[in-house]
Write a protein that holds these residues in place. Structure first.
Motif, short mmCIF file in Angstrom:
data_model
loop_
_atom_site.label_atom_id
_atom_site.label_comp_id
_atom_site.label_asym_id
_atom_site.label_seq_id
_atom_site.Cartn_x
_atom_site.Cartn_y
_atom_site.Cartn_z
N GLY A 80 0.83 -1.20 0.00
CA GLY A 80 0.00 0.00 0.00
C GLY A 80 0.86 1.25 0.00
N GLN A 81 0.20 2.39 -0.04
CA GLN A 81 0.91 3.65 -0.10
C GLN A 81 1.45 4.06 1.27
OE1 GLN A 81 0.09 6.68 -3.00
NE2 GLN A 81 -2.04 6.04 -3.07
N PHE A 82 2.57 4.78 1.26
CA PHE A 82 3.12 5.38 2.47
C PHE A 82 2.98 6.89 2.30
CE2 PHE A 82 6.54 7.33 4.91
CZ PHE A 82 6.40 6.72 6.14
N VAL A 83 2.03 7.46 3.03
CA VAL A 83 1.70 8.89 2.89
C VAL A 83 2.24 9.63 4.11
CG1 VAL A 83 -0.14 10.57 2.60
CG2 VAL A 83 -0.35 8.30 1.57
N SER A 84 3.01 10.68 3.85
CA SER A 84 3.67 11.42 4.92
C SER A 84 3.16 12.86 4.96
CB SER A 84 5.18 11.41 4.70
OG SER A 84 5.84 12.19 5.67
N VAL A 85 2.92 13.35 6.18
CA VAL A 85 2.51 14.74 6.39
C VAL A 85 3.37 15.33 7.50
CG1 VAL A 85 0.62 16.31 6.91
CG2 VAL A 85 0.13 14.15 5.78
N ASN A 86 4.06 16.42 7.19
CA ASN A 86 4.80 17.16 8.20
C ASN A 86 3.90 18.26 8.72
OD1 ASN A 86 6.51 18.91 9.67
ND2 ASN A 86 8.28 18.17 8.54
N ILE A 87 3.35 18.04 9.90
CA ILE A 87 2.34 18.96 10.43
C ILE A 87 2.92 20.34 10.66
CG2 ILE A 87 0.85 19.36 12.44
CD1 ILE A 87 0.53 16.30 12.62
N ALA A 88 4.17 20.41 11.07
CA ALA A 88 4.78 21.71 11.35
C ALA A 88 4.97 22.52 10.08
CB ALA A 88 6.12 21.51 12.04
N ALA A 89 4.97 21.87 8.91
CA ALA A 89 5.22 22.58 7.65
C ALA A 89 3.94 23.04 6.96
CB ALA A 89 6.01 21.68 6.71
N VAL A 90 2.77 22.67 7.49
CA VAL A 90 1.49 23.03 6.87
C VAL A 90 0.80 24.08 7.73
CG1 VAL A 90 -0.73 22.17 6.03
CG2 VAL A 90 1.30 20.70 5.92
N PRO A 91 0.36 25.20 7.15
CA PRO A 91 -0.36 26.21 7.93
C PRO A 91 -1.59 25.62 8.62
CG PRO A 91 0.21 27.07 5.75
CD PRO A 91 0.54 25.61 5.75
N ASP A 92 -1.88 26.12 9.82
CA ASP A 92 -3.01 25.58 10.60
C ASP A 92 -4.32 25.63 9.82
OD1 ASP A 92 -1.11 25.31 12.49
OD2 ASP A 92 -1.92 26.80 13.89
N THR A 93 -4.49 26.68 9.00
CA THR A 93 -5.76 26.85 8.28
C THR A 93 -5.94 25.81 7.18
OG1 THR A 93 -4.65 28.47 6.87
CG2 THR A 93 -5.89 29.32 8.77
N LEU A 94 -4.86 25.19 6.76
CA LEU A 94 -4.95 24.22 5.66
C LEU A 94 -4.85 22.77 6.13
CD1 LEU A 94 -2.66 25.94 2.98
CD2 LEU A 94 -5.15 26.03 3.19
N LEU A 95 -4.58 22.59 7.43
CA LEU A 95 -4.34 21.23 7.92
C LEU A 95 -5.57 20.34 7.78
CD1 LEU A 95 -2.09 21.39 11.11
CD2 LEU A 95 -1.72 20.04 9.05
N GLU A 96 -6.75 20.87 8.10
CA GLU A 96 -7.95 20.04 8.04
C GLU A 96 -8.21 19.55 6.63
OE1 GLU A 96 -12.70 20.07 9.33
OE2 GLU A 96 -11.41 21.81 9.75
N ALA A 97 -8.07 20.47 5.64
CA ALA A 97 -8.26 20.06 4.25
C ALA A 97 -7.16 19.09 3.82
CB ALA A 97 -8.25 21.29 3.34
N GLU A 98 -5.94 19.29 4.34
CA GLU A 98 -4.84 18.40 4.00
C GLU A 98 -5.09 16.99 4.53
OE1 GLU A 98 -0.95 17.83 2.27
OE2 GLU A 98 -2.41 19.46 2.14
N PHE A 99 -5.65 16.90 5.73
CA PHE A 99 -5.93 15.61 6.34
C PHE A 99 -7.15 14.92 5.72
CE2 PHE A 99 -3.78 16.28 10.71
CZ PHE A 99 -2.59 15.79 10.18
N PHE A 100 -8.25 15.65 5.70
CA PHE A 100 -9.54 15.01 5.40
C PHE A 100 -10.05 15.29 3.99
CE2 PHE A 100 -9.73 16.14 10.06
CZ PHE A 100 -9.27 14.90 10.47
N GLY A 101 -9.40 16.19 3.25
CA GLY A 101 -9.88 16.54 1.93
C GLY A 101 -11.04 17.52 2.00
N PHE A 102 -11.57 17.87 0.85
CA PHE A 102 -12.71 18.79 0.84
C PHE A 102 -13.62 18.47 -0.33
CE2 PHE A 102 -9.09 20.89 -1.20
CZ PHE A 102 -9.60 21.18 -2.46
N ALA A 103 -14.89 18.85 -0.16
CA ALA A 103 -15.90 18.62 -1.19
C ALA A 103 -15.79 19.70 -2.25
CB ALA A 103 -17.29 18.62 -0.55
N PRO A 104 -16.34 19.48 -3.44
CA PRO A 104 -16.30 20.51 -4.49
C PRO A 104 -16.93 21.81 -4.00
CG PRO A 104 -17.01 18.41 -5.41
CD PRO A 104 -16.97 18.23 -3.92
N GLY A 105 -16.23 22.93 -4.20
CA GLY A 105 -16.73 24.25 -3.81
C GLY A 105 -16.87 24.43 -2.32
N ALA A 106 -16.08 23.71 -1.52
CA ALA A 106 -16.21 23.79 -0.06
C ALA A 106 -15.87 25.18 0.47
CB ALA A 106 -15.32 22.74 0.60
N PHE A 107 -15.00 25.89 -0.22
CA PHE A 107 -14.63 27.24 0.20
C PHE A 107 -14.17 28.01 -1.02
CE2 PHE A 107 -11.22 24.21 1.01
CZ PHE A 107 -10.19 24.71 0.25
#
Length: 517
Positions: free
Chosen positions: A243-270
């Motif tokens: 399977g895939q090995f997916v890496s996220v450096n939390i300290a390198a992602v702005p707080d405002t984008l972390l939720e979308a980075e983790f969970f994704g977003f629906a079309p036109g969510a913002f």
């Protein structure tokens, strides 16, 4: 008068034939008798592949082939009575096989296979059709008669087999699988974590056990100790390796984008969101592993959503009311003190317990100093591959000096020091003096010397003092004059004044030193 024949006059029966065809026939008979006498065995097959003649030498192989008499052997098709033979190929192609190895029930032999052709087929310059073939056993027991050749052949065969096995391993190893759609794969295995010290062996032992589990893993340790490398290795050794090995450096992602980075977003969510929507890292890691680096830097607001995702095995993309299931093994890492963050209210206690199922403390470099020579060698080889230059060679005192440092940045800091000293050195060989200069410039005011190196240094100073006093005074005087001359730019009068002596005395001392030199 007619010309004399081009042979010695003896008797008509011993003279060479005068015509070309006669010479060729004589040569063929001579070669046939020669091979029949010096070879280990010969046989003939006709155009159909049926054995029609066997010489005396070949008859000794018949019992091993399962025949008690020559009558049982003659008349059979060659492939029926001689396993692994290539005579049929010679009959079909008309091409000889001059040297080959044949192995069957009778043993291993060096053989030659030559097609037999009709004298001509009526067309000038064209050989006649194949009417049979001759098989010649040049050597039996080649393991003794051709030992050098066989040894070389066996070595080449082993190398070829090793290369095939390595290629097969790489093809089946997820580390070497490169999907066309750009899927993420782990880059390292446990072999990449270099070190044989007790601390290194212990952490690899626990990490291998963790790889066999599906529970979350929490990697704890200072920066630069190799936490991410171990995360890759755990994934590569697990049942999820394909399977895939997916890496996220939390300290390198702005707080405002972390939720979308983790969970994704629906079309036109913002505003500005992709009209097609986007999958988050949790969904990308479905069936594989999700590495959350610097988990201690995650904002409190997102920690609750992460906890729920881990407990329920499902996520809710930003701007969507639909729950999306996922199956990803979580590996988290941090260089911060999570229990202290929990006490200060900066990290959720329930999330800490959810992640701290299989904690692994990665030891700092100062706790595995015996691994430094191996690390230096591996880092030097990697630097050489990237730069195209030879790797640095560190003297024993240089390695001892490296082993005596605190290494706040651990292996990352060690690599930085090696790169600096390599780039700034005119020689491939690095000694302790060069390293000490780099370490001081890096901000290490107090250079730790290992006990062995310090003892050697003290011993050298002690030995320097145990010399005749006049010799030590002369050496000190020479150094003082040289330093003063350098300071004054070679001005003798200024040098004499700086040293508190007359110019005549200065000249006298300099002349004396030149004579001694």
């Amino acid at each position: 008068m007619s010309a004399a024949p081009p042979v010695a006059a003896s008797s008509a029966s011993s003279a060479l034939p005068l015509d070309a065809e006669g010479i060729l026939a004589l040569a063929a008979r001579s070669m046939f008798h020669l091979f029949s006498s010096i070879s280990q065995g010969m046989f003939l097959v006709d155009r159909s592949g049926r054995i029609v003649w066997v010489n005396e030498g070949y008859r000794r192989f018949l019992p091993a082939l399962g025949f008690s008499s020559i009558d049982q052997f003659l008349g059979h098709m060659v492939e029926d009575v001689i396993p692994n033979t290539q005579m049929r190929r010679v009959l079909e192609t008309g091409e000889p096989i001059l040297v080959d190895l044949l192995t069957n029930k009778a043993g291993t032999f060096v053989v030659s296979r030559i097609p037999l052709r009709a004298e001509h087929d009526g067309r000038e310059g064209r050989a006649g059709e194949v009417i049979g073939a001759i098989g010649i056993v040049l050597f039996d027991q080649p393991e003794t008669t051709l030992q050098p050749l066989i040894s070389k052949f066996a070595l080449l065969q082993r190398d070829l087999d090793d290369a095939r096995r390595e290629l097969a391993t790489q093809r089946n190893n997820p580390l070497y699988l490169h999907a066309a759609d750009g899927q993420r794969r782990s880059k390292y295995t446990f072999a990449s974590f270099i070190g044989s010290s007790p601390a290194a062996v212990e952490v690899k032992r626990h990490a291998r056990r963790a790889a066999q589990s599906t529970s979350p893993v929490l990697l704890l340790g200072e920066t630069g100790t190799g936490k991410e490398l171990l995360a890759h290795a755990i994934h590569a050794a697990s049942a999820r390796a394909k399977g895939q090995f997916v890496s996220v450096n939390i300290a390198a992602v702005p707080d405002t984008l972390l939720e979308a980075e983790f969970f994704g977003f629906a079309p036109g969510a913002f505003t500005g969101a992709d009209r097609r929507g986007r999958e988050g890292k949790f969904k990308l890691a479905d069936g594989g592993s999700l590495f959350l680096d610097e988990i201690g830097d995650m904002p409190l607001g997102l920690q609750a959503k992460l906890l729920r995702a881990l407990q329920e095995g499902e996520i809710e993309p930003l701007g969507s009311n639909k729950l999306v299931p996922f199956d990803a093994r979580v590996i988290a890492a941090t260089s911060r003190d999570l229990p202290e963050l929990v006490r200060r209210g900066q990290f959720r206690e329930d999330l800490y317990y959810r992640l701290n199922v299989l904690p692994l403390r990665v030891p700092p470099l100062r706790e595995r100093r015996s691994d430094i020579p191996a690390l230096v060698e591996a880092l030097g080889e990697d630097m050489a591959l990237r730069s195209g230059e030879a790797p640095p060679e560190l003297t024993p005192d240089a390695l001892a000096l490296l082993a005596g440092q605190h290494w706040r940045g651990n292996i990352r800091e060690l690599r930085n020091v090696l790169e600096q000293v390599t780039m700034r050195s005119d020689s491939q060989r690095i000694d302790a003096a060069q390293l000490e200069r780099i370490l001081r410039e890096a901000g290490l005011e107090q250079i730790e010397l290992p006990a062995t190196l310090q003892s050697a240094h003290d011993a050298d100073e002690q030995a320097a003092l145990l010399r005749p006093l006049a010799q030590q005074v002369a050496e000190l005087e020479r150094k003082a004059i040289a330093a003063a001359l350098e300071t004054t730019g070679g001005n003798k009068l200024a040098t004499a004044r700086l040293l508190g002596i007359s110019r005549a005395t200065l000249y006298e001392r300099m002349t004396s030193q030149e004579r001694q030199a």
